[in-house]
Design an enzyme around this catalytic site. Structure first.
Site, PDB file in Angstrom:
ATOM      1  N   HIS A   1      -2.471   4.970  30.451  1.00  0.00           N
ATOM      2  CA  HIS A   1      -1.687   4.883  31.680  1.00  0.00           C
ATOM      3  C   HIS A   1      -1.331   6.261  32.282  1.00  0.00           C
ATOM      4  O   HIS A   1      -1.782   6.628  33.355  1.00  0.00           O
ATOM      5  CB  HIS A   1      -0.364   4.139  31.428  1.00  0.00           C
ATOM      6  CG  HIS A   1      -0.513   2.781  30.814  1.00  0.00           C
ATOM      7  ND1 HIS A   1      -1.031   1.686  31.480  1.00  0.00           N
ATOM      8  CD2 HIS A   1      -0.189   2.337  29.574  1.00  0.00           C
ATOM      9  CE1 HIS A   1      -1.002   0.633  30.681  1.00  0.00           C
ATOM     10  NE2 HIS A   1      -0.507   0.990  29.526  1.00  0.00           N
TER      11      HIS A   1
HETATM   12  O1  RIB Z   1       3.531   0.374  31.524  1.00  0.00           O
HETATM   13  C1  RIB Z   1       3.042   1.595  31.017  1.00  0.00           C
HETATM   14  C2  RIB Z   1       4.073   2.670  31.148  1.00  0.00           C
HETATM   15  O2  RIB Z   1       5.231   2.330  30.393  1.00  0.00           O
HETATM   16  C3  RIB Z   1       3.599   4.021  30.582  1.00  0.00           C
HETATM   17  O3  RIB Z   1       4.216   5.060  31.285  1.00  0.00           O
HETATM   18  C4  RIB Z   1       4.108   3.980  29.168  1.00  0.00           C
HETATM   19  O4  RIB Z   1       4.310   5.293  28.633  1.00  0.00           O
HETATM   20  C5  RIB Z   1       5.426   3.285  29.347  1.00  0.00           C
HETATM   21  O5  RIB Z   1       6.369   4.259  29.783  1.00  0.00           O
END
Ligand code: RIB
Ligand code: CA
Length: 314
Positions: free
Chosen positions: A243
């Site tokens: 992500h």
């Molecule tokens: O949904 C994914 C996000 O939520 C990413 O930033 C992960 O690190 C959590 O913070």
């Protein structure tokens, strides 16, 4: 491309850690002014110390790390140990940090940094809940014109939520903060699950990091091997979604990503859809577009960039 003056706001988290390393390895494009931390994946005491662990891994004890909000603006803190482990960096096996945490509060660092520059100078990269950014805007609105762009990881448009059926974790954690930030009217780029679920750390891609034969490569291998498990089981993916590094990669090479400028809004009232990011993809409401929402990437180009840059960190 002109070097960007960047503040990363994060909740490490293995994917935040990879994002920080990518930024630290990309000095031509990113002048990292500081790292601000927020409660999210794990409580603040861990997200803050994890940020320092990662800076020490990269031999960058010069980087300033600040602790920020320990909970969302209006809601109870929801953590995600089920994905990241109790430490938030399970799989990394890093020692406690020795570099200092900055005394200044993260919100005050953001404010002071922005007030010291010309308009349209700072890029803020939130890759966790946006509580610190919202507090900074609420405490000192004069900083808003100083910010050229916000590039965040968060949201889910066509994708289903990963925390509720409707919402992605970062936005769900603090939807009111995300709305304060979005409504500030700054050039806003969002990396939702629609694109990050295409950035999967497959076995082959993970092996490329291991094959770096470096302390950074080994730690990334350990972290991502742990991080992959949950999502591969839950979604049946061939790897965990990377992500947060998508937001940093966008700062380095935006041509790796594609999407659409749309009107975006965030649900802050209904508990059923709390934190849902609603993008008017077909402009049915004929409202002014206020966000560039990414929904695709050149995935091989992304992992080539990531591997090459992480290979620079010895
Ligand atoms: O949904 C994914 C996000 O939520 C990413 O930033 C992960 O690190 C959590 O913070
Ligand atoms: Ca994060």
């Amino acid at each position: 491309m002109e070097k960007k003056s960047v503040i990363i706001d994060c909740d490490p988290g293995q994917d935040d850690a990879i994002a920080i390393l990518l930024a630290l390895a990309s000095g031509e494009e990113i002048d990292l002014l500081g790292i601000t931390t927020v409660a999210g994946n794990v409580p603040l005491v861990l997200t803050e110390s994890n940020a320092r662990r990662i800076c020490e891994l990269a031999n960058r004890t010069d980087v300033k790390v600040f602790a920020g909000a320990s909970r969302p603006l209006m809601r109870k803190l929801v953590t995600a140990e089920w994905i990241h482990g109790k430490s938030g960096l399970d799989g990394a096996n890093l020692p406690d940090p020795t570099m200092p945490q900055q005394d200044q509060h993260a919100v005050d660092f953001i404010i002071d940094t922005c007030l010291a520059v010309e308009d349209n100078t700072i890029t803020i990269c939130p890759i966790g809940p946006m509580t610190n950014i919202a507090l900074a805007f609420m405490k000192e609105p004069a900083i808003i014109p100083k910010i050229a762009q916000i590039v965040c990881m968060g949201g889910a448009v066509k994708e289903y939520g990963n925390t509720t059926p409707a919402a992605e974790f970062n936005i769900y954690e603090d939807p009111q903060a995300a709305k304060v930030v979005l409504d500030a009217g700054i050039d806003f780029v969002m990396m939702p699950l629609d694109v990050t679920h295409k950035a999967l750390v497959t076995k082959e891609r993970l092996k490329r990091l291991k094959d770096l034969n470096s302390p950074v490569g080994d730690v990334c291998d350990g972290m991502l091997d742990y991080f992959n498990r949950f999502d591969m089981t839950k979604y049946g993916f061939e790897g965990g979604p990377l992500h947060d590094p998508c937001a940093i990669a966008y700062l380095i090479d935006p041509t790796l990503f594609s999407g659409r400028k749309v009107h975006l809004d965030i649900e802050v009232l209904s508990e059923l859809t709390m934190g849902k990011t609603v993008a008017d993809w077909w402009n049915v409401n004929d409202e002014e577009p206020n966000a560039f929402v990414c929904n695709d990437l050149n995935v091989e180009g992304f992992f080539d960039l990531l591997t090459e840059r992480l290979g620079r960190l010895k």
